[in-house]
Write an enzyme that holds these catalytic residues in place. Structure first.
Site, short mmCIF file in Angstrom:
data_model
loop_
_atom_site.label_atom_id
_atom_site.label_comp_id
_atom_site.label_asym_id
_atom_site.label_seq_id
_atom_site.Cartn_x
_atom_site.Cartn_y
_atom_site.Cartn_z
N VAL A 138 -7.75 -94.89 4.94
CA VAL A 138 -8.21 -94.82 3.55
C VAL A 138 -9.68 -94.42 3.50
O VAL A 138 -10.52 -95.02 4.16
CB VAL A 138 -8.05 -96.19 2.85
CG1 VAL A 138 -8.62 -96.15 1.45
CG2 VAL A 138 -6.58 -96.60 2.82
N LYS A 211 -2.70 -94.03 -0.20
CA LYS A 211 -3.92 -94.77 0.16
C LYS A 211 -4.11 -95.98 -0.75
O LYS A 211 -4.54 -97.05 -0.30
CB LYS A 211 -5.13 -93.84 0.07
CG LYS A 211 -5.14 -92.77 1.16
CD LYS A 211 -6.17 -91.70 0.85
CE LYS A 211 -6.22 -90.64 1.93
NZ LYS A 211 -6.98 -89.46 1.50
#
Lengths: 328, 163
Positions: A138, A211
């Site tokens: 992420v 994400k």
């Protein structure tokens, strides 16, 4: 610390280069790509490894498979950065499971395994007494996981919102700044190497949504899936819409938001004042965490790139080394 | 708001001060002498914007100044939200889209800017909606989302509220 490196694409190469260049106390003892493998318990010579890969396309011996590396090589942590389908999580999930099963730490940049099987993999790691870390999945170089676990420990995280896809942010920045149409900006993003030949995964917000799922589950452990995300992409935005926003002192960005209290789990193009902290330029990523004590914290940084992603992976590795050395 | 006060020097200022004290914004002051009334009192109409929940405090402050509030007509459209709609806006009857908000009675479209590209291209518009309260704004947005879905329009909403 000895690591086995699975995958020698952009991210794997970044990790190898930094391990070679910087005095990190990390040794690569095994490496594999999709066609070959190479092991040396004393430490792989990185410059010749990278030269071999560049020249032949193979990192080692075609007789050695990924499975061999995972099962037989000598290593403390597996760095799993192989090319993996983010929607199926394979083959990476299988590799991670095998390494954790051998009581090896695992660090990955692959989103698929974490978003699909994160809960299982975390449980398996706990059971085996090893770490499973995925900072690089992420927001690239932004150390959001470390911040959540350590800097903000004791805080209740109330909500998160952010720009998690650099490709979309680049396209929107160019549409706003230059008055380009969506198609023109996409073409430019492709030429710059920021967009894939098939941009669907980025422009329809799928990447950002995956994400968001990873972050949401890491923070609140709510077992969310990609299908739970309310998702709108940027592919239907017009240059006129950007101009109309601009006339009002605003712009449009693709924003991922998660707030369990209000049941929001959403990726959508949103209007933001141009001086809003999440309005970042080009391929940058940005993330605002809202907590009970610290209130809002915004992080801005590079969301992709070979060395940038390596930064997140190496951060995870060194954290594991320090944490487990202290325990031992 | 219609006020009645003694017609003596300084009274009008005394009546206006509480408005700024509670964070209000004076838009207009209409002051007419009515010949049939006795000359001891003065009647003044004031158009103003008040933050939510400050009405009673203002009335109390005015009373303390010896000002009598005759009437308060409320039309509070203080919450503002600007959205962008993209799609075949004309083919899907833009005036109906606007009317769906205006006909609620608690929210209205106060501003509309629009691009007019080639006939078959999707057009874009920026629409500002005003509503009486936060709750009404939320209801207006729910209606707008429904309309956008029905008419296959892309609705881009602001990330944050502006009051």
């Amino acid at each position: 610390m000895k690591i086995a490196l699975l995958g020698l694409g952009s991210v794997g190469r970044g990790v190898a280069e930094m391990v070679d260049k910087k005095d990190l106390g990390i040794t690569i003892t095994a490496v594999a790509d999709s066609k070959s493998g190479y092991m040396d318990p004393a430490g792989v010579d990185i410059p010749s490894l990278l030269a071999r890969k560049k020249k032949t396309g193979h990192c080692g011996d075609t007789g050695i498979t990924v499975a061999d590396i995972i099962k037989k090589a000598t290593y403390d942590a597996l760095v799993e950065v192989s090319p993996t389908n983010a929607l199926t999580g394979e083959p990476s999930t299988e590799y991670i499971r095998a390494a954790l099963g051998r009581k090896k730490h695992v660090v990955t940049s692959n989103k698929g395994p974490v978003s699909l099987a994160g809960k299982d993999l975390r449980a398996l790691a706990r059971k085996k007494g090893v770490a499973f870390r995925y900072e690089a999945t992420v927001a690239g170089a932004i150390p959001v996981m470390h911040l959540l676990e350590h800097g903000l420990s004791g805080n209740e995280i109330l909500s998160i919102s952010g720009v998690l896809n650099g490709t979309c942010n680049y396209i929107l920045t160019r549409m706003a700044d230059e008055g380009l149409t969506y198609d023109q900006a996409l073409l430019e993003a492709r030429e710059m190497g920021y967009a894939e030949a098939d941009p669907t995964y980025d422009v329809q917000g799928i990447d950002a949504a995956i994400k968001l799922v990873i972050l949401t589950n890491a923070i609140w452990d709510t077992g969310k899936k990609l299908a739970d995300v309310e998702r709108t992409g940027i592919d239907l935005l017009t240059a006129d819409a950007l101009r109309l926003a601009e006339e009002d002192g605003c712009t449009i960005r693709l924003i991922a938001e998660s707030c369990p209290k209000t049941h929001v789990l959403r990726v959508s193009p949103r209007i933001l004042s141009k001086n809003h902290p999440l309005v970042v330029e080009g391929t940058l990523n940005a993330l605002t965490l809202t907590t009970d004590m610290a209130k809002e914290i915004t992080l801005i940084g590079r969301g992709a790139g070979s060395v940038e992603t390596a930064s997140a992976i190496i951060g995870d590795l060194l954290y594991i080394r320090d944490q487990y050395a202290r325990r031992a | 708001m219609k006020l009645e006060m003694r017609d003596s020097p300084g009274q009008l200022v005394a009546a206006l001060k509480p408005i700024s004290d509670v964070g209000g914004n004076i838009i207009a002051v209409i002051h007419q002498r009515e010949p049939e009334r006795d000359h001891d009192t003065l009647s003044v109409q004031i158009v103003l914007e008040l933050p939510e929940g400050k009405r009673d405090k203002l009335i109390k402050l005015l009373k303390e100044q010896g000002v009598h509030v005759q009437r308060i007509g409320e039309k509070r459209l203080l919450f503002k939200r600007t959205v962008i709609l993209i799609g075949h806006l004309m083919h899907t009857d833009l005036s109906d889209t606007v009317d769906r908000i205006d006909s609620t009675g608690f929210a209205e479209v106060s501003d509309l800017a629009m691009s007019m590209p080639a006939v078959n291209d999707r057009s874009s518009s920026r629409i500002t909606i005003r509503a009486v309260s936060k709750k009404d704004m939320a209801s207006a947005m729910t209606i707008l989302r429904q309309v956008a879905r029905q008419k296959s329009l892309l609705l881009v909403e602001p990330l944050e509220d502006t009051a």
